[in-house]
Design a protein around this motif. Structure first.
Motif, mmCIF file in Angstrom:
data_model
loop_
_atom_site.group_PDB
_atom_site.id
_atom_site.type_symbol
_atom_site.label_atom_id
_atom_site.label_comp_id
_atom_site.label_asym_id
_atom_site.label_seq_id
_atom_site.Cartn_x
_atom_site.Cartn_y
_atom_site.Cartn_z
ATOM 1 N N TRP A 3 0.830 -1.197 0.000
ATOM 2 C CA TRP A 3 0.000 0.000 0.000
ATOM 3 C C TRP A 3 0.866 1.250 0.000
ATOM 4 C CZ3 TRP A 3 -5.049 -0.177 -0.882
ATOM 5 C CH2 TRP A 3 -5.756 -1.352 -0.579
ATOM 6 N N VAL A 4 0.458 2.237 -0.801
ATOM 7 C CA VAL A 4 1.031 3.577 -0.752
ATOM 8 C C VAL A 4 -0.114 4.531 -0.433
ATOM 9 C CG1 VAL A 4 2.168 5.433 -2.018
ATOM 10 C CG2 VAL A 4 2.840 3.050 -2.429
ATOM 11 N N ALA A 5 -0.016 5.250 0.676
ATOM 12 C CA ALA A 5 -1.015 6.256 1.047
ATOM 13 C C ALA A 5 -0.485 7.618 0.619
ATOM 14 C CB ALA A 5 -1.274 6.227 2.549
ATOM 15 N N PHE A 6 -1.308 8.413 -0.061
ATOM 16 C CA PHE A 6 -0.832 9.572 -0.810
ATOM 17 C C PHE A 6 -1.621 10.818 -0.419
ATOM 18 C CE2 PHE A 6 -0.218 11.095 -5.514
ATOM 19 C CZ PHE A 6 0.764 11.977 -5.114
ATOM 20 N N LEU A 7 -0.906 11.840 0.081
ATOM 21 C CA LEU A 7 -1.511 13.114 0.488
ATOM 22 C C LEU A 7 -0.734 14.264 -0.124
ATOM 23 C CD1 LEU A 7 -2.693 14.320 3.948
ATOM 24 C CD2 LEU A 7 -0.772 15.510 2.875
ATOM 25 N N THR A 8 -1.446 15.238 -0.696
ATOM 26 C CA THR A 8 -0.797 16.425 -1.246
ATOM 27 C C THR A 8 -1.727 17.628 -1.145
ATOM 28 O OG1 THR A 8 -1.626 16.340 -3.531
ATOM 29 C CG2 THR A 8 0.278 14.958 -3.020
ATOM 30 N N ASP A 9 -1.184 18.773 -1.584
ATOM 31 C CA ASP A 9 -1.981 19.986 -1.789
ATOM 32 C C ASP A 9 -2.129 20.282 -3.279
ATOM 33 O OD1 ASP A 9 0.660 20.715 -2.303
ATOM 34 O OD2 ASP A 9 0.570 22.618 -1.225
ATOM 35 N N TYR A 10 -1.940 19.261 -4.130
ATOM 36 C CA TYR A 10 -1.914 19.471 -5.579
ATOM 37 C C TYR A 10 -3.281 19.791 -6.175
ATOM 38 C CZ TYR A 10 2.809 17.399 -5.650
ATOM 39 O OH TYR A 10 4.140 17.121 -5.462
ATOM 40 N N TYR A 58 -5.678 4.604 10.891
ATOM 41 C CA TYR A 58 -6.694 3.796 10.209
ATOM 42 C C TYR A 58 -6.193 3.220 8.888
ATOM 43 C CZ TYR A 58 -9.233 6.293 13.737
ATOM 44 O OH TYR A 58 -9.621 6.802 14.953
ATOM 45 N N LEU A 59 -4.923 3.461 8.561
ATOM 46 C CA LEU A 59 -4.349 2.946 7.328
ATOM 47 C C LEU A 59 -3.709 1.579 7.561
ATOM 48 C CD1 LEU A 59 -2.534 6.157 6.015
ATOM 49 C CD2 LEU A 59 -4.750 5.246 5.270
ATOM 50 N N PRO A 60 -3.677 0.738 6.529
ATOM 51 C CA PRO A 60 -2.892 -0.493 6.643
ATOM 52 C C PRO A 60 -1.413 -0.142 6.654
ATOM 53 C CG PRO A 60 -3.600 -0.173 4.385
ATOM 54 C CD PRO A 60 -4.262 0.911 5.199
ATOM 55 N N PRO A 61 -0.540 -1.082 7.019
ATOM 56 C CA PRO A 61 0.896 -0.796 6.926
ATOM 57 C C PRO A 61 1.225 -0.271 5.527
ATOM 58 C CG PRO A 61 0.538 -2.864 8.057
ATOM 59 C CD PRO A 61 -0.801 -2.440 7.532
ATOM 60 N N SER A 62 1.808 0.909 5.460
ATOM 61 C CA SER A 62 1.912 1.620 4.187
ATOM 62 C C SER A 62 3.225 2.376 4.064
ATOM 63 C CB SER A 62 0.782 2.653 4.053
ATOM 64 O OG SER A 62 -0.479 2.111 4.239
ATOM 65 N N GLU A 85 4.423 0.767 11.776
ATOM 66 C CA GLU A 85 4.193 -0.084 10.610
ATOM 67 C C GLU A 85 4.367 0.651 9.286
ATOM 68 O OE1 GLU A 85 0.796 -3.187 12.031
ATOM 69 O OE2 GLU A 85 0.105 -1.134 11.666
ATOM 70 N N HIS A 86 4.776 1.901 9.346
ATOM 71 C CA HIS A 86 4.783 2.747 8.162
ATOM 72 C C HIS A 86 6.175 3.295 7.862
ATOM 73 C CE1 HIS A 86 0.397 2.755 8.514
ATOM 74 N NE2 HIS A 86 0.568 3.029 9.798
ATOM 75 N N VAL A 87 6.359 3.704 6.606
ATOM 76 C CA VAL A 87 7.492 4.533 6.223
ATOM 77 C C VAL A 87 6.920 5.785 5.591
ATOM 78 C CG1 VAL A 87 9.591 4.750 4.862
ATOM 79 C CG2 VAL A 87 8.982 2.532 5.825
ATOM 80 N N LEU A 88 7.276 6.934 6.150
ATOM 81 C CA LEU A 88 6.748 8.224 5.703
ATOM 82 C C LEU A 88 7.762 8.884 4.775
ATOM 83 C CD1 LEU A 88 5.631 9.488 9.229
ATOM 84 C CD2 LEU A 88 4.347 8.053 7.661
ATOM 85 N N VAL A 89 7.316 9.296 3.606
ATOM 86 C CA VAL A 89 8.185 9.881 2.595
ATOM 87 C C VAL A 89 7.689 11.282 2.284
ATOM 88 C CG1 VAL A 89 9.007 9.699 0.211
ATOM 89 C CG2 VAL A 89 8.704 7.627 1.591
ATOM 90 N N GLY A 90 8.585 12.277 2.346
ATOM 91 C CA GLY A 90 8.172 13.633 2.016
ATOM 92 C C GLY A 90 9.237 14.640 2.393
ATOM 93 N N PRO A 91 8.896 15.924 2.299
ATOM 94 C CA PRO A 91 9.846 16.974 2.679
ATOM 95 C C PRO A 91 10.007 17.048 4.185
ATOM 96 C CG PRO A 91 7.719 17.923 2.125
ATOM 97 C CD PRO A 91 7.609 16.465 1.810
ATOM 98 N N ALA A 102 2.050 9.604 15.751
ATOM 99 C CA ALA A 102 0.839 8.783 15.787
ATOM 100 C C ALA A 102 1.138 7.313 15.532
ATOM 101 C CB ALA A 102 -0.172 9.284 14.756
ATOM 102 N N ALA A 103 2.259 7.036 14.863
ATOM 103 C CA ALA A 103 2.656 5.658 14.583
ATOM 104 C C ALA A 103 3.577 5.086 15.649
ATOM 105 C CB ALA A 103 3.342 5.579 13.216
ATOM 106 N N GLY A 104 3.838 5.843 16.697
ATOM 107 C CA GLY A 104 4.693 5.354 17.773
ATOM 108 C C GLY A 104 6.040 6.026 17.855
#
Length: 265
Positions: A3-10, A58-62, A85-91, A102-104
């Motif tokens: 899973w890739v969870a995707f958030l932007t201001d685009y 509420y997201l699956p491991p992403s 359970e996550h890896v966060l990618v961004g600026p 929130a993920a610990g």
């Protein structure tokens, strides 16, 4: 991670989101993308950080790809942060920090410098497509975090200022943490702060904004009051919120993120 969870201001008026989806699909065709939102107000890092942190549990491991990046093209770091359970990618501008909490908490981080995991387009204004989406896709395809660049001390990751909050006897003073698209005004306080101030047993509470005060019912739902009436409630994120049943509390009360509100008896 599939899973890739995707958030932007685009937004969705242009092709920016589709370009990032395409990059992910080319690199990691088996990955499934959850679009968290692409309607973060333009360049509003704080709003994006709140939405990301509220959604993450509420997201699956992403692999979480988040891009609200007013400083694109500058020396700000591009990072990937392992948290729970996550890896966060961004600026590295504070967008990721509350979600990591929130993920610990952030456990490991790297700076995204390895050229083999970037797109070479010559552009300097679209790191979502050229830096962050490729990194997220490669992680989803099984590339280890350490391959993407040098380790970063998690203590040096940029954090936004904590929201302003004061709790006293018979009094909670808090800033507006976020305003949603319905105009609901969520404060940087919740049920625990109401209880600490011994306000949780009151049917009505005094709400003061600047020189303006009004008494509002503390209700369990929007529909507990007549249509058009104001109320206080604990929202779905556990925050104390000002709302109007089928209306816009932010417009009614002339409030926006960062404003300060006092709740008392």
């Amino acid at each position: 991670m599939t899973w890739v969870a995707f958030l932007t201001d685009y937004g969705l008026a242009d092709g920016y989101v589709a370009a990032c989806h395409g990059v992910i699909a080319r690199i990691a065709p088996a990955a499934r993308v959850i679009d968290v939102t692409h309607e973060v107000p333009a360049q509003d890092v704080r709003h994006g950080a709140v939405v990301l942190a509220d959604t993450l549990p509420y997201l699956p491991p992403s692999v979480v790809l988040a891009v609200v990046d007013p400083e694109v093209g500058t020396r700000r770091r591009a990072v990937a942060v392992a948290a729970g359970e996550h890896v966060l990618v961004g600026p590295d501008n504070g967008l990721l920090a509350w979600a990591a909490d929130a993920a610990g908490g952030a456990a490991r981080a790297v700076e995204l410098t390895a050229p083999e995991y970037r797109l070479v387009t010559g552009a300097t204004t679209f790191d979502g497509r050229d830096v962050f989406a490729p990194a997220a896709a490669h992680l989803a395809a099984g590339v280890p975090l350490s391959a993407l660049g040098p380790a970063v001390d998690v203590a040096t990751l940029v954090r936004l200022p904590d929201p302003w909050l004061r709790v006293g006897t018979d009094r909670v003073e808090a800033e507006v943490h976020v305003v949603d698209r319905f105009g609901n005004v969520a404060l940087a306080a919740g049920a625990a702060e109401l209880a600490a101030a011994e306000l949780d047993g009151h049917a009505r509470l005094r709400v003061t904004v600047g020189e303006r005060s009004t008494y509002l019912p503390l209700a369990a739902s929007f529909a507990a009051v007549p249509e058009g009436d104001q109320l206080l409630l604990i929202d779905s994120a556990g925050r104390l919120a000002l709302a109007v049943n089928r209306g816009d509390a932010a417009a009614t009360l002339r409030l926006r993120a960062g404003d300060r509100v006092t709740i008392s008896s």
